[in-house]
Design a protein around this motif. Sequence first.
Motif, short mmCIF file in Angstrom:
data_model
loop_
_atom_site.label_atom_id
_atom_site.label_comp_id
_atom_site.label_asym_id
_atom_site.label_seq_id
_atom_site.Cartn_x
_atom_site.Cartn_y
_atom_site.Cartn_z
N HIS A 17 1.09 -1.19 -0.16
CA HIS A 17 -0.09 -0.13 0.02
C HIS A 17 0.93 1.34 -0.04
N GLU A 18 2.12 1.19 0.77
CA GLU A 18 2.93 2.53 0.86
C GLU A 18 3.66 2.63 -0.73
N ALA A 19 3.89 1.62 -1.25
CA ALA A 19 4.61 1.66 -2.53
C ALA A 19 3.61 2.20 -3.48
N MET A 20 2.22 1.81 -3.35
CA MET A 20 1.18 2.24 -4.40
C MET A 20 1.09 3.61 -4.17
N ALA A 21 0.95 3.92 -2.92
CA ALA A 21 0.83 5.56 -2.44
C ALA A 21 2.12 6.29 -3.06
N PHE A 22 3.18 5.86 -2.87
CA PHE A 22 4.44 6.47 -3.54
C PHE A 22 4.15 7.00 -4.81
N CYS A 23 3.63 5.80 -5.65
CA CYS A 23 3.60 5.82 -7.08
C CYS A 23 2.64 7.21 -7.18
N ASN A 24 1.58 7.30 -6.55
CA ASN A 24 0.53 8.17 -6.70
C ASN A 24 1.17 9.61 -6.57
N THR A 25 1.84 9.44 -5.50
CA THR A 25 2.52 11.13 -5.32
C THR A 25 3.51 11.33 -6.47
N ARG A 57 3.01 3.48 -11.49
CA ARG A 57 2.41 2.34 -10.80
C ARG A 57 3.54 1.36 -10.45
N LEU A 58 3.07 0.04 -9.76
CA LEU A 58 3.89 -0.96 -9.92
C LEU A 58 3.67 -1.80 -11.09
N PRO A 59 4.78 -2.68 -11.43
CA PRO A 59 4.49 -3.46 -12.65
C PRO A 59 3.48 -4.71 -12.38
N THR A 60 2.54 -5.25 -13.34
CA THR A 60 2.25 -6.55 -12.99
C THR A 60 3.39 -7.78 -13.16
N GLU A 61 2.99 -8.73 -12.48
CA GLU A 61 4.05 -9.79 -12.55
C GLU A 61 4.60 -10.00 -14.07
N HIS A 62 3.71 -9.99 -15.02
CA HIS A 62 4.02 -10.28 -16.39
C HIS A 62 5.00 -9.16 -17.07
N GLU A 63 4.69 -7.88 -16.58
CA GLU A 63 5.42 -6.76 -17.28
C GLU A 63 7.06 -6.80 -16.48
N TRP A 64 7.01 -7.31 -15.05
CA TRP A 64 8.18 -7.36 -14.32
C TRP A 64 9.06 -8.24 -15.21
N GLU A 65 8.33 -9.60 -15.35
CA GLU A 65 9.21 -10.58 -15.86
C GLU A 65 9.86 -10.41 -17.41
N VAL A 66 8.96 -9.76 -18.14
CA VAL A 66 9.37 -9.41 -19.42
C VAL A 66 10.44 -8.57 -19.44
N THR A 129 4.63 -6.30 -7.05
CA THR A 129 4.04 -6.22 -8.29
C THR A 129 2.41 -5.77 -7.95
N THR A 130 1.79 -5.45 -8.91
CA THR A 130 0.21 -5.25 -8.78
C THR A 130 -0.52 -6.56 -8.66
N SER A 131 0.12 -7.67 -9.17
CA SER A 131 -0.42 -9.12 -9.31
C SER A 131 -0.68 -9.57 -7.99
N ALA A 132 -1.91 -10.37 -8.03
CA ALA A 132 -2.00 -11.32 -6.74
C ALA A 132 -1.47 -12.53 -6.82
N TYR A 133 -1.04 -12.91 -5.58
CA TYR A 133 -0.41 -14.39 -5.64
C TYR A 133 -1.40 -15.31 -5.40
N SER A 134 -2.24 -14.89 -4.31
CA SER A 134 -3.49 -15.68 -4.15
C SER A 134 -4.40 -14.53 -3.60
N SER A 135 -5.61 -14.77 -3.14
CA SER A 135 -6.83 -13.96 -2.98
C SER A 135 -6.53 -13.19 -1.71
N PHE A 171 10.31 -1.89 -4.06
CA PHE A 171 9.44 -1.59 -5.33
C PHE A 171 10.10 -0.79 -6.44
N ARG A 172 9.70 -0.94 -7.47
CA ARG A 172 9.93 -0.23 -8.91
C ARG A 172 8.84 0.30 -9.32
N CYS A 173 8.89 1.63 -9.56
CA CYS A 173 7.77 2.46 -10.27
C CYS A 173 7.73 2.21 -11.56
N VAL A 174 6.83 2.19 -12.48
CA VAL A 174 6.70 2.08 -13.86
C VAL A 174 5.60 2.93 -14.44
#
Length: 180
Positions: A17-25, A57-66, A129-135, A171-174
């Motif tokens: 959540h803090e990483a997401m808030a930083f990307c917003n800032t 924003r944070l990357p998705t898992e797919h974006e991160w891996e690519v 990443t923004t991706s969910a690992y599980s619910s 984290f890494r912002c993209v």
Amino acid sequence: SFHRECPACPVDSVSWHEAMAFCNTLSKAQQLRPCATCSGKGRELRCSSNEPCAGYRLPTEHEWEVAARAGRRQPFSGESIVSCMASDEGADKVAWYKANSDGVTHPVATKAKNEWGIYDMSGNVFEWTTSAYSSELKSARGGSWYHNAEHARVASRVGLAPLERLSYVGFRCVRTVGAS
């Protein structure tokens, strides 16, 4: 960060959540539409993704891996793996991990970059990443100074509670190219 004595090291010990808030800032500072909706402060901060968006924003898992693989298929960001549990010659070139880190993070861009010119996709700190690992868990990728070489493999992933603040997760912002 947990390792505060190193201003050139990656930020760590921040929740998802803090990483997401930083990307917003960062987005707002550049007059871009934020990619998350956040409310609350401190331990009560909660964010959710708003995509598509023009901001950071944070990357998705797919974006991160690519990005980590840079169009190739090797286990590390530019190298091959021989040993998972001990020192590994390939990992040593691109990653700070348990066998070579001396138990701390290291300044960014001190290991070899990948073919696309991106540093630190393997090791140093796991990246949210923004991706969910599980619910209930968010995915983090890339390995860390605290873990063995096997976790620095590009395919490696961990699931973490989005409220976790760990000394080996950052984290890494993209931004999405061409987004408006």
